[in-house]
Design a protein around this motif. Structure first.
Motif, short mmCIF file in Angstrom:
data_model
loop_
_atom_site.label_atom_id
_atom_site.label_comp_id
_atom_site.label_asym_id
_atom_site.label_seq_id
_atom_site.Cartn_x
_atom_site.Cartn_y
_atom_site.Cartn_z
N ALA A 204 0.85 -1.20 0.00
CA ALA A 204 0.00 0.00 0.00
C ALA A 204 0.88 1.24 0.00
O ALA A 204 1.65 1.47 0.94
CB ALA A 204 -0.90 -0.01 1.23
N THR A 207 2.27 6.94 -3.41
CA THR A 207 3.27 7.37 -4.39
C THR A 207 4.03 6.21 -5.01
O THR A 207 4.62 6.33 -6.06
CB THR A 207 4.32 8.27 -3.69
OG1 THR A 207 4.91 7.48 -2.63
CG2 THR A 207 3.69 9.53 -3.12
N GLY A 267 -2.93 11.02 1.82
CA GLY A 267 -2.51 9.77 2.45
C GLY A 267 -3.18 9.53 3.79
O GLY A 267 -3.71 8.46 4.07
O1 F6P Z 1 4.93 11.00 5.91
C1 F6P Z 1 4.92 11.39 4.61
C2 F6P Z 1 3.98 10.54 3.80
O2 F6P Z 1 3.99 11.02 2.49
C3 F6P Z 1 2.55 10.53 4.36
O3 F6P Z 1 1.83 11.68 4.06
C4 F6P Z 1 2.03 9.27 3.74
O4 F6P Z 1 0.85 8.81 4.37
C5 F6P Z 1 3.23 8.33 3.94
O5 F6P Z 1 4.38 9.16 3.78
C6 F6P Z 1 3.26 7.15 3.00
O6 F6P Z 1 3.23 7.61 1.68
P1 F6P Z 1 2.85 6.57 0.53
O7 F6P Z 1 1.45 6.12 0.80
O8 F6P Z 1 2.99 7.34 -0.74
O9 F6P Z 1 3.80 5.41 0.61
#
Ligand code: F6P
Length: 543
Positions: A204, A207, A267
């Protein structure tokens, strides 16, 4: 937008805070028998008692005036309409769309996102039903017995917290595991208990670039590759959820096992999307739909209820009062429910990553405080850990107590004892125990007047520590959905009043960049001479 502190209302609130600074809540209760009735109400099946705050009707009138001044209802409508209120990323903020019924329409860049949401839900539902029914098989033809969610931040905290909070609704056919930390211990301790034939990994990541998640996903894939007797079938054990599906496919996830969601889902606001896949597998689609329905109920309340009976607005305004006028630096959330153990951790990201900002939407440095430190743990345990500081420390620590009227596990009189403790803590924080009461109590215990007077200062509890108490009939998918949406919207209200962007998180990028730069140093492939002495010295200790 005008600096909120230059408004007449803000300045009236400052005067009001000075004038009422020594007011004791216990006196306010004695002076007004209707205080409880005045400062309690129900919304979306949640009952809020905010009478144990350091407020009067004048305070609330001024705070509501502040909400009017920032045109809070217009701001809510802008979010609900899909306007790009996340200005630094030029994105809409539409977690409310994730739980909106099919017949609604919200247009983003010419597309009705509600249709996309419901198509995505149908796709998820198909996978959920196959996994829960045993139709989804591993490489050796066996059913899935373990689901491992690999993610961090919003891709972990929401799914983990909800799945734990709804334990009574979780299937007993599948065990759920959540791996987030890049510390290999996390995935090692998880994998060592699992059978590769029957384990399904959900990677999950919004990005699909997050270092921790990719490292753990690689470890999981290598574990499968080593253990799988049929190398071609490891795809059956890998699902991805991402707003960048192409990156997931590039990583090696089969396209039909990639469940996308959208950039307009933050997120920390994403558990309602495909990021909630582990939740849906755990509790089933029917209960997942109830979770969404509970959140939608709070969404409708937030949009339609008048300010005075609008729970997220009232809680947001109390947050502003405590932070900006009582100068509180932290906010405790104490759920008196063991299943809600992870709620404070979840709310840390929701509130602190949303509102931990120092410039306003126009990029100007702020001259007032924003988000307090959010912390907490389930009651009654905190009473034996940190309540001393709340009772006799030197700070005001606003507390949110959360209590389910019904327990899922009635054993003896323990739920009544839990209730007694929750209410007693809130009562003690409000009324305290003054010197006169302490001395009388000590003398009743046989101490002399002098002995009692000497000991008294150490036993006085000032009280007047503010708290909210939220009573929920029972923690169910629906009431939990309403509770989480309440905090999402409370966070929104505070962000609007602080005139900050609650939906970006640029502050976390520097650490990620610097970590990447230190890798060659820690692999001994680069000299440390360009680094600060501390970082260089520490690296030299480690290599
Ligand atoms: O802590 C930074 C952050 O971008 C959060 O906003 C996000 O929930 C987490 O890292 C995980 O990001 P991703 O879901 O893109 O892996």
């Amino acid at each position: 937008m005008q600096n909120i502190t230059t408004t007449a209302t803000w300045q009236q609130l400052q005067q009001h805070a000075e004038q009422t600074n020594n007011q004791q809540m216990r006196d306010l209760f004695e002076q007004d028998a209707k205080r409880f009735d005045k400062f309690t109400f129900t919304a979306a099946d949640l009952f809020l008692d905010y009478s144990k705050n350091r407020i009067t009707e004048d305070t609330m009138q001024l705070l509501l005036q502040l909400a009017e001044e920032v045109a809070i209802k217009d701001k809510i409508q802008q979010m609900y309409n899909g306007e790009k209120i996340n200005t630094t990323e030029n994105r809409a903020v539409l977690h409310i769309a994730l739980r909106a019924p099919k017949d609604k329409a919200i247009m983003v860049d010419g597309v009705n996102v509600i249709e996309e949401v419901h198509t995505a839900l149908a796709n998820i539902s198909d996978a959920v039903n196959k996994i829960r029914s045993g139709e989804w098989k591993g490489f050796s033809g066996k059913e899935i017995t373990d689901v491992v969610n690999i993610g961090i931040g919003g891709s972990d905290l929401g799914p983990h917290m909800i799945t734990e909070a709804l334990t009574p609704y979780v299937t007993d056919k599948i065990d759920f595991h959540f791996v987030s930390n890049v510390d290999a211990t996390h995935i090692y301790e998880t994998l060592k208990t699992l059978n590769p034939e029957t384990t399904l990994f959900i990677i999950a990541s919004k990005t699909f670039t997050t270092q921790e998640t990719l490292a753990n996903a690689l470890a999981a894939r290598e574990w499968l590759e080593q253990k799988a007797t049929n190398k071609n079938a490891i795809g059956q054990h890998l699902i991805a959820v991402s707003a960048k599906p192409e990156r997931a496919i590039e990583f090696g996830i089969h396209a039909e096992h990639v469940y996308p969601f959208w950039d307009w889902v933050g997120g920390r606001y994403s558990l309602w999307s495909a990021i909630g896949l582990s939740i849906a597998i755990a509790i089933g689609m029917e209960h997942f739909q109830e979770l969404l329905a509970g959140a939608h109920m709070m969404d409708e309340h937030f949009k339609n209820a008048p300010l005075k009976e609008n729970m997220p607005i009232i809680m947001g305004l109390l947050g502003i009062w405590n932070t900006n006028f009582l100068n509180c630096k932290t906010q405790a959330v104490l759920p008196y429910d063991q299943y809600l153990e992870l709620l404070p951790k979840y709310l840390q990201q929701l509130e602190m990553e949303s509102n931990g900002k120092r410039v306003n939407k126009e990029g100007e440095p702020l001259n007032y405080s924003t988000c307090p430190v959010i912390w907490g743990s389930p009651g009654t345990n905190g009473q034996h850990a940190f309540h001393e500081l709340i009772m006799q420390g030197t700070q005001i620590i606003p507390v949110d107590f959360i209590f389910p009227k019904q327990t899922h596990n009635p054993i003896g009189n323990q739920h009544m004892l839990l209730a007694a403790n929750c209410l007693a803590q809130s009562q003690a924080m409000m009324q305290g125990k003054n010197e006169q009461e302490v001395i009388a109590e000590l003398m009743e215990q046989g101490l002399s007047a002098q002995e009692a007077k000497t000991l008294a200062p150490h036993k006085v509890i000032p009280g007047n520590n503010p708290s909210n108490t939220i009573i929920i009939e029972k923690i169910t998918p629906k009431t939990l959905g309403s509770l989480i949406a309440l905090y999402e919207h409370k966070t929104f209200v505070e962000g609007i009043i602080w005139n900050i962007n609650s939906f970006d998180q640029w502050g976390v990028e520097l650490g990620k960049q610097l970590a990447k730069k230190l890798i060659p140093n820690l692999e001994g492939e680069a000299t440390t001479n360009k680094l600060d002495a501390s970082t260089a010295g520490l690296i030299n200790k480690l290599i």
